[in-house]
Write a protein that holds these residues in place. Structure first.
Motif, PDB file in Angstrom:
ATOM      1  N   CYS A   1      38.490  42.964  30.974  1.00 52.31           N
ATOM      2  CA  CYS A   1      37.399  42.602  31.888  1.00 52.31           C
ATOM      3  C   CYS A   1      37.873  42.648  33.341  1.00 52.31           C
ATOM      4  O   CYS A   1      37.139  43.107  34.228  1.00 52.31           O
ATOM      5  CB  CYS A   1      36.860  41.214  31.538  1.00 52.31           C
ATOM      6  N   ARG A   2      39.100  42.194  33.581  1.00 49.75           N
ATOM      7  CA  ARG A   2      39.625  42.228  34.950  1.00 49.75           C
ATOM      8  C   ARG A   2      39.794  43.671  35.430  1.00 49.75           C
ATOM      9  O   ARG A   2      39.447  44.010  36.574  1.00 49.75           O
ATOM     10  CB  ARG A   2      40.964  41.490  34.993  1.00 49.75           C
TER      11      ARG A   2
ATOM     12  N   LEU B   1      30.999  38.065  32.506  1.00 46.78           N
ATOM     13  CA  LEU B   1      31.589  39.285  31.935  1.00 46.78           C
ATOM     14  C   LEU B   1      32.631  38.889  30.904  1.00 46.78           C
ATOM     15  O   LEU B   1      33.732  38.461  31.229  1.00 46.78           O
ATOM     16  CB  LEU B   1      32.227  40.145  33.020  1.00 46.78           C
TER      17      LEU B   1
ATOM     18  N   LEU C   1      36.367  45.240  36.162  1.00 41.57           N
ATOM     19  CA  LEU C   1      35.830  44.801  37.450  1.00 41.57           C
ATOM     20  C   LEU C   1      36.436  45.597  38.597  1.00 41.57           C
ATOM     21  O   LEU C   1      35.724  46.006  39.529  1.00 41.57           O
ATOM     22  CB  LEU C   1      36.106  43.306  37.646  1.00 41.57           C
ATOM     23  N   GLU C   2      37.765  45.840  38.530  1.00 41.85           N
ATOM     24  CA  GLU C   2      38.421  46.602  39.593  1.00 41.85           C
ATOM     25  C   GLU C   2      37.911  48.039  39.647  1.00 41.85           C
ATOM     26  O   GLU C   2      37.744  48.607  40.725  1.00 41.85           O
ATOM     27  CB  GLU C   2      39.927  46.588  39.377  1.00 41.85           C
TER      28      GLU C   2
ATOM     29  N   LYS D   1      34.040  48.031  40.997  1.00 47.98           N
ATOM     30  CA  LYS D   1      33.741  47.612  42.369  1.00 47.98           C
ATOM     31  C   LYS D   1      33.406  48.790  43.290  1.00 47.98           C
ATOM     32  O   LYS D   1      32.362  48.783  43.958  1.00 47.98           O
ATOM     33  CB  LYS D   1      34.913  46.804  42.929  1.00 47.98           C
TER      34      LYS D   1
ATOM     35  N   GLU E   1      26.151  41.864  41.489  1.00 48.70           N
ATOM     36  CA  GLU E   1      27.259  41.003  41.088  1.00 48.70           C
ATOM     37  C   GLU E   1      27.220  40.732  39.592  1.00 48.70           C
ATOM     38  O   GLU E   1      26.151  40.734  38.970  1.00 48.70           O
ATOM     39  CB  GLU E   1      27.205  39.669  41.848  1.00 48.70           C
ATOM     40  N   PHE E   2      28.434  40.508  39.025  1.00 48.80           N
ATOM     41  CA  PHE E   2      28.550  40.100  37.631  1.00 48.80           C
ATOM     42  C   PHE E   2      28.450  38.576  37.563  1.00 48.80           C
ATOM     43  O   PHE E   2      29.316  37.871  38.083  1.00 48.80           O
ATOM     44  CB  PHE E   2      29.878  40.568  37.033  1.00 48.80           C
TER      45      PHE E   2
END
Length: 539
Positions: A90-91, A118, A94-95, A98, A114-115
């Protein structure tokens, strides 16, 4: 009358119920339906693939296809690690998302995307099997079959024109067959520099999409449109041969690839100590780069001379100038017995200014221990001329040295019109000696001989040894002689070393193609093969 009618009613119910059970049992036992057939039991071997799919629609690939291996251990590992993998994935997502979100936000003039939440849920993916490919390159290729029925909680909040809308993804299903390639393989943990991921076929992706609590997938035609759009978008980005590249480390540093060349000229020695009883000394110098598997380079022997002059030139390939050093040893040559060491010293490459010639005079020492009192005794001096020529960074970037398929440039100092012949002896297979099999490979090129390490008691040795030959001109008409031998054991007084096979490789194809990585059948060997990679590097 009321009591009588009640008694008669109960009696009638009891009689009718009992009669119904008896008649039903009779009909069940003595009358069989004509549309029901007896089950025919047959072994699975008698069924074809279509029938097996109908009987067992979820049968794993490792059962249907012998190329796929069963990997229950991996499923168990993913299950145990899933809480941590979930957060890491998930991290990373997100990267990656973006910049894509920011690009679309400006394109469609949205205030924000925006999330709100997640997470991929508590159900990990399962692998139905895995196929592994073996190639002659420095890579590992895997094709797992992935099935994932997830319970994610992904909520995206979109704000535009003063309005706010939330979109939620639920009940995700993914069926995919990715190809994962680890390359190039390097001798530094985790032993590969990059991960390449591509899809071998369009994936199946199914999910529920809710907007303000309403199920959008229930709208006629929208479900199929979303399915086809996702398949096309994913296929356009990652369907083979397109790949997603994940860098792990710098391969040039991990595999200790050349970053420069060291030019050494052994000029002279002064005031050497007398070692021979009936004469002076017969000195010669041995030079070697630290952390280098190549054999030492030697000067000629100067007979009966305590102040010899050599003026001999040598070239060394540098892989790590911050840690490497030039190791220098002076020996007294003996016709019989072991050659006696006269002194030693070294030169740290990090102390040499690049592209500048430096003449240095070194005191010969007994040992490299600075606290050794024996070093206080004079053993003579050795004068050398050294020049460190690093590769140019822009040239390295243009050549893309992080790719295993790209040939690097020859280092500065390579003769004009010539080049560097780079040879890698990877492995051999099916070697067989008559009395012992302790194989090593010997390479001879224009009279220069180099050897790999010895691997004891192994018919399928893997060396991965690298060699360089500096050439004044392209060796178009020359051949590389490769011979595989077996070293006799220490106790082998009767049987000496044996020849396990040889091959003479014409270098014309290497010069024209710049790089060749092939397996060669060994002459004078029944089934022996050797894999050799050759590159022709020019400046």
């Amino acid at each position: 009358m009321g009591v009588v009618s009640t008694v008669l009613g109960f009696s009638g119910f009891g009689f009718g119920f009992s009669a119904g059970i008896v008649i039903g049992y009779y009909l069940f036992i003595y009358f069989q339906p004509t549309d029901v057939k007896d089950v025919k039991v047959r072994p699975l071997l008698e069924y074809d693939s279509v029938s097996l799919d109908a009987i067992l629609p979820e049968i794993p690939l490792w059962v249907k296809n012998p190329d796929y291996d069963r990997i229950d251990w991996l499923n168990r590992f993913v299950e145990m690690m899933w809480p941590y993998l979930n957060k890491a994935i998930c991290r990373t997502a997100l990267e990656i998302a973006k910049p894509i979100i920011e690009e679309n936000r400006q394109k469609y003039k949205l205030e924000s995307i925006e999330f709100e939440s997640l997470t991929l849920g508590s159900l990990p993916p399962t692998f139905q099997g895995m196929k592994v490919y073996v190639t002659e390159e420095q890579e590992l290729i895997m094709e797992p079959s992935l099935k994932w029925a997830a319970n994610p909680n992904v909520t995206v909040v979109v704000k535009a024109y003063g309005l706010k809308a939330s979109v939620q993804i639920v009940d995700l299903q993914v069926f995919a067959s990715p190809r994962i390639t680890l390359k190039p393989l390097v001798p530094t943990f985790p032993c590969f520099a990059k991960i390449l991921v591509s899809l071998m076929e369009k994936p199946h992706v199914d999910f529920g999409l809710k907007l303000l609590g309403a199920d959008l997938m229930a709208i006629p035609g929208l479900y199929r449109f979303v399915q086809e759009t996702i398949k096309k978008q994913v296929a356009s980005m990652y369907l083979w041969p397109k790949t997603l590249e994940v860098p792990i480390m710098d391969p040039s540093k991990a595999s200790k690839k050349p970053v420069g060349i060291l030019l050494v000229k052994v000029l002279r020695a002064q005031n050497l100590r007398k070692k021979d009883l009936l004469g002076k000394s017969d000195p010669y110098v041995k030079l070697k780069m630290s952390d280098d598997k190549l054999p030492s380079k030697k000067t000629t022997v100067k007979r009966s001379n305590l102040n010899p002059e050599w003026n001999e030139d040598f070239k060394f390939v540098v892989t790590d100038p911050e840690t490497q050093a030039l190791e220098i040893n002076v020996f007294d040559w003996e016709q019989v017995g072991k050659h006696e060491k006269m002194g030693m010293n070294n030169i740290l490459l990090k102390e040499l200014p690049p592209d500048e010639t430096k003449v240095t005079t070194l005191n010969l020492l007994k040992t490299m221990d600075p606290n050794d009192i024996q070093n206080e005794k004079s053993r003579g001096q050795l004068t050398l001329e050294v020049t460190y020529k690093p590769f140019k960074e822009e040239d390295m970037e243009k050549e893309g040295i992080d790719s295993a398929d790209v040939v690097e440039k020859a280092p500065d100092g390579t003769p004009a019109g010539g080049g560097l012949l780079y040879v890698v002896v990877h492995e051999a297979q099916d070697l067989e000696g008559k009395h012992h099999t302790n194989p090593y490979a010997k390479i001879i090129f224009k009279g220069e001989e180099k050897k790999t390490k010895v691997i004891k008691k192994n018919r399928d040795p893997r060396w991965e040894d690298e060699f360089e030959f500096v050439c004044e001109e392209p060796p178009v008409n020359d051949k590389l002689h490769v011979e595989v031998l077996s070293k006799a054991p220490k106790k082998g007084l009767i049987h000496g070393k044996e020849t396990l096979g040889y091959i003479d490789i014409s270098l014309a194809d290497v010069i024209s193609n710049k790089r060749i990585n092939e397996k060669y059948h060994l002459i004078d060997s029944k089934n022996g093969q050797i894999q050799i990679e050759m590159q022709w590097r020019t400046s």
